[in-house]
Design a protein around this motif. Structure first.
Motif, short mmCIF file in Angstrom:
data_model
loop_
_atom_site.label_atom_id
_atom_site.label_comp_id
_atom_site.label_asym_id
_atom_site.label_seq_id
_atom_site.Cartn_x
_atom_site.Cartn_y
_atom_site.Cartn_z
N THR A 1 35.46 49.52 37.65
CA THR A 1 34.44 50.49 38.08
C THR A 1 33.59 49.97 39.24
OG1 THR A 1 33.06 49.60 36.31
CG2 THR A 1 34.24 51.63 35.83
N MET A 2 33.80 48.71 39.65
CA MET A 2 33.03 48.18 40.78
C MET A 2 33.35 48.98 42.04
SD MET A 2 33.02 44.32 42.36
CE MET A 2 34.59 44.48 43.23
N GLU A 3 32.30 49.31 42.78
CA GLU A 3 32.47 50.10 44.01
C GLU A 3 33.15 49.24 45.08
OE1 GLU A 3 32.50 53.44 46.10
OE2 GLU A 3 31.41 53.42 44.20
N PRO A 4 34.41 49.56 45.45
CA PRO A 4 35.10 48.71 46.44
C PRO A 4 34.74 49.13 47.87
CG PRO A 4 36.63 50.34 45.54
CD PRO A 4 35.28 50.64 44.94
N THR A 5 33.52 48.81 48.29
CA THR A 5 33.09 49.15 49.65
C THR A 5 33.90 48.31 50.65
OG1 THR A 5 31.42 47.41 49.65
CG2 THR A 5 30.73 49.57 48.84
N PRO A 6 33.95 48.73 51.90
CA PRO A 6 34.68 47.93 52.90
C PRO A 6 34.17 46.48 52.95
CG PRO A 6 34.11 50.08 53.82
CD PRO A 6 33.46 50.01 52.46
N GLU A 7 32.84 46.28 52.76
CA GLU A 7 32.27 44.93 52.81
C GLU A 7 32.78 44.09 51.63
OE1 GLU A 7 29.83 47.76 54.95
OE2 GLU A 7 30.39 47.73 52.82
N VAL A 8 32.79 44.70 50.44
CA VAL A 8 33.25 43.98 49.24
C VAL A 8 34.74 43.63 49.38
CG1 VAL A 8 33.78 44.26 46.78
CG2 VAL A 8 31.51 44.84 47.63
N LEU A 9 35.55 44.60 49.85
CA LEU A 9 36.98 44.34 50.01
C LEU A 9 37.23 43.23 51.04
CD1 LEU A 9 38.41 47.99 49.89
CD2 LEU A 9 38.58 46.25 48.11
N THR B 1 43.39 54.41 39.12
CA THR B 1 42.46 55.21 39.94
C THR B 1 42.49 54.72 41.40
OG1 THR B 1 40.67 53.66 39.51
CG2 THR B 1 40.93 55.47 37.94
N PRO B 2 41.89 55.50 42.32
CA PRO B 2 41.78 55.03 43.71
C PRO B 2 41.05 53.69 43.83
CG PRO B 2 41.28 57.38 43.59
CD PRO B 2 41.45 56.90 42.17
N HIS B 3 40.02 53.47 42.97
CA HIS B 3 39.31 52.18 42.97
C HIS B 3 40.28 51.04 42.67
CE1 HIS B 3 34.80 53.27 42.23
NE2 HIS B 3 35.27 53.78 43.34
N VAL B 4 41.08 51.25 41.63
CA VAL B 4 42.07 50.23 41.23
C VAL B 4 43.05 49.99 42.37
CG1 VAL B 4 44.01 49.77 39.67
CG2 VAL B 4 41.85 50.64 38.74
N GLU B 5 43.56 51.08 42.94
CA GLU B 5 44.54 50.99 44.04
C GLU B 5 43.99 50.16 45.20
OE1 GLU B 5 47.66 51.86 44.29
OE2 GLU B 5 47.67 52.71 42.27
N SER B 6 42.70 50.39 45.54
CA SER B 6 42.14 49.71 46.71
C SER B 6 42.01 48.20 46.50
CB SER B 6 40.78 50.32 47.08
OG SER B 6 39.88 50.11 46.02
N MET B 7 41.87 47.78 45.23
CA MET B 7 41.70 46.34 44.96
C MET B 7 43.00 45.66 44.55
SD MET B 7 37.99 46.09 43.03
CE MET B 7 38.04 47.54 41.98
N GLN C 1 45.99 45.02 45.69
CA GLN C 1 46.75 44.04 46.47
C GLN C 1 46.10 42.66 46.48
OE1 GLN C 1 46.33 46.27 50.28
NE2 GLN C 1 45.71 44.29 51.12
N MET C 2 44.80 42.61 46.15
CA MET C 2 44.11 41.31 46.17
C MET C 2 44.05 40.64 44.81
SD MET C 2 41.14 41.90 48.96
CE MET C 2 41.02 43.64 48.71
N VAL C 3 44.51 41.32 43.76
CA VAL C 3 44.40 40.73 42.43
C VAL C 3 45.74 40.19 41.95
CG1 VAL C 3 42.49 42.29 41.85
CG2 VAL C 3 44.78 42.80 41.00
N GLU C 4 45.65 39.10 41.18
CA GLU C 4 46.85 38.47 40.62
C GLU C 4 47.07 38.91 39.17
OE1 GLU C 4 48.21 33.87 39.89
OE2 GLU C 4 47.06 34.30 41.71
N LYS D 1 53.38 45.94 36.31
CA LYS D 1 54.43 44.90 36.35
C LYS D 1 55.27 45.06 37.61
CE LYS D 1 55.74 42.06 33.35
NZ LYS D 1 55.37 40.62 33.30
N GLN D 2 55.54 46.33 37.91
CA GLN D 2 56.35 46.66 39.11
C GLN D 2 55.69 46.14 40.38
OE1 GLN D 2 57.09 50.83 39.01
NE2 GLN D 2 58.87 50.74 40.33
N GLU D 3 54.36 46.10 40.37
CA GLU D 3 53.60 45.61 41.54
C GLU D 3 53.54 44.08 41.56
OE1 GLU D 3 51.88 47.21 43.96
OE2 GLU D 3 52.10 49.31 43.33
N GLY D 4 54.18 43.44 40.57
CA GLY D 4 54.20 41.98 40.53
C GLY D 4 52.94 41.36 39.93
#
Length: 426
Positions: free
Chosen positions: A107-115, A137-143, A145-148, A170-173
């Motif tokens: 639920t954290m707001e993924p602002t351009p600065e935070v990303l 969600t779009p929030h999840v999608e935006s973050m 690629q940076m999460v393991e 899993k498909q996203e690795g």
């Protein structure tokens, strides 16, 4: 960003009061992989000095890092919760990147600065986990690629949604972590869905099996414990240990761990009995009960870790609260380590207490969480389950006339001691 290197900032951090929970994260073989570290601000009086420009999460994290995150996680990985303010702050100089995974909520707001800041931290070697994911969600999608790691909570998660989300990530690795796993069935479901890691206290819940018998090795240790607690001669105790070769070897290895604090190497059983004394010998036999199943290929490490941590924490608490009464600290250790024996043996606690003779105070603490030792045990259990039982901690500390700072220092000492013991016990 605020500079935390100045003496003034460091001093103001030290007055921050917090308490700490450490929840195990296990792999598919139920061996320990990491811990989620839950730092909670303690409600304190108006005298707290705030660190200007640094939010509570970041201040507590920086304070914890100054105490030494390595002491808290040992050889494992620490997952720590950070919010947007903490991500944008300059706390990361304090944190050992190779030992830490930074955990953000979906639920954290993924602002351009935070990303941009997350991307910068990834380039510096930090890793991220996305916590409590309930949907893509779009929030999840935006973050993403940076999460393991992606964490999915078993609480209030319909199975059909779980079956849809798990393969998707899993498909996203991504490495999947099932959290709030409360029973063996949930663990089995997540195992079948391909989850990599599991967080929750399912492994500490007793699965009572009627007519279950102790293994020959466990019986040998139990018999030895009753000799040690009775008035048997040292020579009889030695003879009993020698009857079981693996028991003798394991005991010698354990009593030479740095956690024992012996000034010289102990090379023989008679030395072990003489140097350690009865109460110390009983302690190492209790620990061996938990270590023994691991040697037969059953992953009991988390239970061994939890039991030794509880035992040590209760001992340290009792010593702090009643410093002149050494026997009280010994009893507290026994209460802590015995509190998980119903899980270890798959036998009701009442039945265990007919096989291991204990004083009434121990029995009352183990059966009903009653008396002084019961209060200490309840406190330890609440710290383990800090998310659900946080409200109990502060009143208990008040009753015990203990500060949160003192509690955290004792906790960290218990974590360190337990990690040391487990390394030698297995």
């Amino acid at each position: 960003m605020i500079d935390l290197s100045s003496d003034d900032a460091a001093k103001s951090l030290r007055v921050r009061e917090f308490y700490l929970g450490r929840q195990p994260i296990l792999d598919r073989n139920q061996a320990l992989f990491g811990y989620e570290l839950l730092f909670r601000n303690a409600p304190v009086g108006p005298a707290v000095i705030e660190t200007p420009g640094l939010n509570a999460t970041a201040a507590v994290l920086a304070h914890a890092a100054q105490l030494g995150v390595e002491r808290t996680v040992g050889d494992a990985i620490g997952f720590v919760n950070v919010d947007a303010d903490a991500i944008m702050s300059d706390i990361f100089g304090f944190l050992p990147r190779e030992k830490i995974v930074l955990e953000v909520v979906e639920t954290m707001e993924p602002t351009p600065e935070v990303l941009a800041r997350m991307s910068e931290l990834v380039s510096q070697g930090f890793r991220f986990s996305l916590d409590d994911v309930k949907a893509d969600t779009p929030h999840v999608e935006s973050m993403l690629q940076m999460v393991e790691y992606v964490k999915l909570s078993m609480r209030d998660m319909p199975v059909d949604r779980l079956m849809r989300l798990a393969p998707r990530f899993k498909q996203e690795g991504k490495k999947l972590v099932a959290e709030k796993v409360e029973n063996r069935d949930e663990f089995k479901t997540c195992l079948d869905l391909g989850f990599d890691y599991f967080q929750g206290y399912y492994f500490a819940k007793p699965v009572i099996m009627s007519g279950k018998k102790l293994s020959p090795s466990q019986l040998a240790v139990m018999e030895l414990m009753s000799l040690v607690t009775s008035d048997a001669d040292n020579i009889d105790i030695e003879r009993a240990i020698k009857k079981d070769v693996s028991l003798a070897l394991n005991l010698l290895r354990l009593v030479n761990t740095p956690a024992v604090g012996a000034r010289q190497r102990i090379d023989s059983l008679s030395q072990a009995v003489t140097i350690l004394g009865r109460r110390q010998l009983q302690r190492w036999l209790q620990i061996m009960l938990y270590a023994e199943p691991s040697k037969r290929g059953h992953s009991m490490t988390p239970l061994l870790m939890l039991a030794t941590t509880r035992g040590r924490l209760l001992e340290l608490l009792a010593h702090k609260l009643r410093p002149s009464q050494h026997h009280v600290a010994d009893i507290a250790f026994t209460v802590g380590i015995m509190s998980l024996m119903d899980t270890l043996f798959g036998i009701p606690m009442a039945e265990i207490l007919t096989q291991i003779p204990v004083v009434d105070e121990v029995s009352e603490a183990l059966m009903w969480r009653g008396g002084f030792f019961g209060d200490l045990l309840k406190l330890a259990e609440c710290i383990e389950r800090i998310e659900d039982m946080e409200h109990y901690i502060v009143p208990t500390l008040r009753d015990l006339a203990m500060s949160t700072d003192e509690l955290v220092e004792l906790e960290m000492a218990a974590f360190e001691w337990s990690d040391n013991v487990v390394r030698y016990a297995l």
